[in-house]
Enzyme design. Structure first.
Site, PDB file in Angstrom:
ATOM      1  N   LYS A 198      35.908  65.481  76.510  1.00 52.41           N
ATOM      2  CA  LYS A 198      36.919  64.459  76.229  1.00 52.41           C
ATOM      3  C   LYS A 198      37.346  63.854  77.543  1.00 52.41           C
ATOM      4  O   LYS A 198      37.301  64.519  78.588  1.00 52.41           O
ATOM      5  CB  LYS A 198      38.136  65.098  75.549  1.00 52.41           C
ATOM      6  CG  LYS A 198      38.950  64.113  74.752  1.00 52.41           C
ATOM      7  CD  LYS A 198      38.275  63.863  73.430  1.00 52.41           C
ATOM      8  CE  LYS A 198      39.097  63.114  72.440  1.00 52.41           C
ATOM      9  NZ  LYS A 198      38.471  63.214  71.098  1.00 52.41           N
TER      10      LYS A 198
HETATM   11  N1  GLU Z   1      36.505  60.199  69.500  1.00 50.39           N
HETATM   12  C1  GLU Z   1      35.814  60.620  68.322  1.00 50.39           C
HETATM   13  C2  GLU Z   1      36.163  62.053  67.962  1.00 50.39           C
HETATM   14  O1  GLU Z   1      37.196  62.559  68.322  1.00 50.39           O
HETATM   15  C3  GLU Z   1      34.318  60.358  68.420  1.00 50.39           C
HETATM   16  C4  GLU Z   1      33.624  61.050  69.554  1.00 50.39           C
HETATM   17  C5  GLU Z   1      32.174  60.599  69.735  1.00 50.39           C
HETATM   18  O2  GLU Z   1      31.688  59.799  68.956  1.00 50.39           O
HETATM   19  O3  GLU Z   1      31.557  61.090  70.692  1.00 50.39           O
HETATM   20  O4  GLU Z   1      35.462  62.707  67.220  1.00 50.39           O
END
Ligand code: GLU
Length: 420
Positions: A110
């Site tokens: 993240k």
């Molecule tokens: N931000 C989204 C999540 O929390 C998608 C992450 C992604 O597609 O890598 O799952």
């Protein structure tokens, strides 16, 4: 166990407590459990940008890789005022379990920048994104770590990231991010994927609970990438969307909102607030309105000990990451409320991110109908696995989902062993 105090935050304490509980249930090897409690690596960067007014302002950014046992890391980038190292680390851990649960060949990551994107101009946002990308460039790459949109970021943010990374490589590298615009290698159906995934898990939940989805009253908190799509699709499927909210406040109409008209209002005014034909109410009040299905699809920690007793919905589908605190989770569970947890309910986004990445690597793009049918199949399979495990173990869906996710990652560690 050593305390991971560098990463302390409320969400991180919750994520660790969840992991410890699940590890005990799985009788996890204590050495592997110890490794799973820590992120693989975390980078803190300052992001100086020249503001439109001429002064330089420094923002703080993070990128955390939680785990790489099953493959390169994957996870979104968020722009929000509450971003801090502990929160980003917890969210990276949640991504690890989410990718494990969905059987994707990724570990969790993240990123975040502490800012209010609504207060930044487009030029400032572009500078922020490009400088942040340059600062974390050693950590990202198409077979290393692949960012995607999250709270406060969108496909334009991904286009700037992709361009910045590509400029340093002397060639276009579309695979460095997912959730990018179609014209530069994005996937059909990526923008709608998280909202669509929510609807697909609800189909399965309705089947198991013996309900019809049509005619159900639904409240959606958040009208961004996730909530607006879930609201539109559920409305199209015959649900009655009685309440919706965003950063500007909520709107409520017990007879149901016309979501197409609401979308037009948002396109014009920027918020659901002030939508004619509906009563205004606050975000907090919205959650407590009578309804069958509640979709918290905004920020974290919205359903807490102090309001959980007043939630009227019988099904809560977590579109956001971490919208329910553990205390609230227990209260909802005691009252027989079905909570479909974030790692399952909002996994449609990362599943179609995976499709985008695979299509990009193969230079071969699928039709939207192929994307949606594969997404539906994967969401249904994951839901049914979690549902069956929850029944077998006598646990709630969150515990079962985390058990599935953690088990796969632990198995990856077991076969790979410990270096050196
Ligand atoms: N931000 C989204 C999540 O929390 C998608 C992450 C992604 O597609 O890598 O799952």
């Amino acid at each position: 166990m050593v305390d991971s105090q560098e990463f302390d935050s409320e969400l991180h304490r919750t994520a660790l407590a969840q992991l410890d509980r699940v590890a005990a249930r799985l009788h996890l090897d204590p050495d592997i459990h110890e490794r799973l409690r820590f992120p693989r690596r975390a980078l803190v960067v300052s992001v100086p940008i020249r503001m439109d007014a001429g002064r330089t302002q420094v923002f703080i950014g993070y990128r955390v890789h939680h785990n790489t046992a099953l493959g390169p890391t994957k996870g979104g980038l968020r722009y929000h005022e509450d971003v801090n190292l502990g929160e980003v680390t917890a969210l990276a851990m949640l991504m690890t379990w989410k990718c494990g649960l969905m059987e994707l060949p990724y570990g969790g990551a993240k990123g975040g920048v502490r800012c209010n994107p609504r207060e930044l101009s487009r030029a400032e946002l572009e500078h922020l994104t490009r400088r942040y990308t340059a600062e974390i460039i050693l950590l990202i790459g198409p077979d290393h770590d692949i960012p995607a949109p999250d709270l406060g970021t969108d496909e334009q943010t991904m286009a700037w990231m992709m361009d910045t990374y590509s400029m340093t490589q002397g060639k276009s590298v579309p695979g460095v991010v997912t959730g990018k615009p179609l014209i530069i290698g994005g996937s059909a159906g990526r923008r709608e994927a998280t909202g669509r995934g929510i609807v697909y898990v609800l189909y399965q939940a309705a089947r198991h609970l013996g309900h019809e989805l049509r005619g159900r009253k639904v409240v959606v908190q958040g009208f961004g990438n996730v909530g607006s799509v879930a609201a539109r699709l559920l409305w199209r499927d015959g649900c009655v969307i009685t309440g919706v909210s965003d950063f500007g406040g909520g709107v409520w109409n017990p007879a149901g909102l016309d979501i197409r008209q609401l979308e037009a209002h948002v396109a014009e005014s920027g918020s659901v607030a002030g939508f004619p034909g509906a009563d205004p109410l606050t975000n907090a009040d919205l959650l407590e309105q009578p309804c069958d299905i509640l979709v918290p699809a905004a920020v974290g920690s919205q359903i807490r000990e102090d309001n959980a007793e007043r939630i009227k919905a019988s099904v809560v589908v977590e579109g956001a990451n971490g919208p329910t605190t553990p205390e609230a989770d227990a209260l909802l569970h005691d009252r027989g409320v079905t909570v479909i947890p974030d790692v399952l309910a909002n996994a449609g986004g990362v599943v179609v991110s995976y499709f985008e990445w695979v299509q990009g690597l193969q230079y071969y793009f699928w039709k939207e109908s192929e994307i949606t049918s594969r997404l539906q199949e994967i969401m249904a399979r994951a839901f049914n696995r979690v549902w069956a495990l929850a029944r077998k173990e006598g646990v709630d869906l969150r515990t079962a989902a985390l058990m599935e996710g953690v088990r796969r990652v632990a198995e990856g560690h077991r076969v790979r062993g410990l270096y050196p």
